[in-house]
Write an enzyme that holds these catalytic residues in place. Structure first.
Site, PDB file in Angstrom:
ATOM      1  N   HIS A   1       0.842  -1.209   0.000  1.00  0.00           N
ATOM      2  CA  HIS A   1       0.000   0.000   0.000  1.00  0.00           C
ATOM      3  C   HIS A   1       0.870   1.250   0.000  1.00  0.00           C
ATOM      4  CE1 HIS A   1      -2.745  -2.973   2.087  1.00  0.00           C
ATOM      5  NE2 HIS A   1      -3.538  -2.521   1.139  1.00  0.00           N
TER       6      HIS A   1
ATOM      7  N   GLY B   1      -3.284  -1.300  -7.197  1.00  0.00           N
ATOM      8  CA  GLY B   1      -2.173  -2.256  -7.310  1.00  0.00           C
ATOM      9  C   GLY B   1      -2.401  -3.250  -8.441  1.00  0.00           C
TER      10      GLY B   1
END
Ligand code: PAF
Length: 284
Positions: free
Chosen positions: A35, A145
């Protein structure tokens, strides 16, 4: 220190104070280095960064880990402070969904394959919340992502099909030194399971190597699948070689003009379901 916000009204007033471009990173919390790599990319791209933390009930099936999904807001905000973000939006469920939403995003056919086969309602729930948070934050750019490759392809498709005024940027998968892709669900793995889980990355690496040496999508799929199917402690859900934009199976439709493919896999290690993927090229 970032400002922690829990209501839509406070989010709007805080955003109104900001001048310049805004980047959004959406998360479900339990933050890790993967993250943070999204946050760092967001910081490079825009004047301000907003991170959302919300475990979205709509994207979990009845037998999935919604209740046990790790929730650690204090640790998450502390971690975000090490990188520095402007706003952290962490709403309660009642703030996001004051009632069951009646108007729903239909993610279309791409949501019915691979992850969508095992998790039939997952992508409808993901797109519902992504659409909503994009509307609330109205960022110039949003980062997602590459690890959740099918989610990324669906978000890009939604943004294109609905002409949503936001740029979507992908950030490469972060891996541990062992090769295991970072995931909030890795915390569920016991010591032996952790070792067994390394087979996912190893299977993908074998496939990538085969593609580099001129193998077809079918040969790449077979070499990766054989490895993973035989790996101790691993129960294969799916392994396929797909077009990263459409998730069409390249063994069926052939290599697309752009020459890019994605080996995707999902497997259970013990009771933990892990996903991983790796880009390959088929144009020599
Ligand atoms: O990738 C995730 O963590 C979630 O699916 C997302 C995009 C934050 C939506 O809940």
């Amino acid at each position: 220190m970032s400002e922690l916000i829990s209501t839509k009204a406070d989010l709007r007033s805080a955003l109104d104070q900001l001048s310049g471009s805004v980047a959004l990173v959406m998360t479900m919390g339990a933050l890790h280095e993967g993250h943070l790599s999204l946050v760092r990319a967001a910081k490079e791209a825009a004047d301000h960064v907003v991170v959302s933390i919300f475990v979205n009930p709509l994207q979990f099936g009845p037998d999935e880990d919604f209740d046990s999904y790790p929730r650690q807001l204090e640790a998450d905000t502390a971690l975000l402070d090490t990188v520095g973000v402007d706003l952290v939006f962490a709403p309660e469920e009642s703030e996001m969904y004051p009632r069951e939403p009646l108007v729903r995003i239909n993610p279309g056919p791409m949501a019915t394959v691979y992850e969508g086969t095992t998790r039939p309602i997952h992508f409808a729930g993901v797109l519902q919340v992504v659409h909503k948070v994009l509307n609330l934050v109205r960022p110039d750019v949003a980062f997602f992502g590459q690890k959740d490759a099918q989610q990324l392809a669906l978000i890009r498709t939604m943004v294109a099909d609905l002409d949503m005024p936001v740029q979507i940027q992908a950030v490469p998968i972060k891996r541990e030194e062992t090769g295991l892709a970072l995931s909030s669900r890795n915390t569920y793995l016991g010591e032996d399971e952790y070792i067994e889980a390394l087979a996912l990355n190893q299977a993908l690496a074998l496939g990538k190597d085969a593609a580099r040496h001129g193998s077809s999508p079918e040969q790449v799929r077979d070499v990766s699948m054989k490895y993973l199917a035989e790996a101790p402690g691993v129960k294969l859900d799916y392994l396929a070689v797909v077009d990263p934009e459409t998730f069409e199976d390249l063994v069926e439709v052939g290599v697309p003009a752009h020459g890019r493919g994605l080996i995707i896999t999902a497997a259970w290690v013990g009771s933990t379901r892990l996903i991983d993927n790796r880009e390959v090229r088929f144009d020599g």
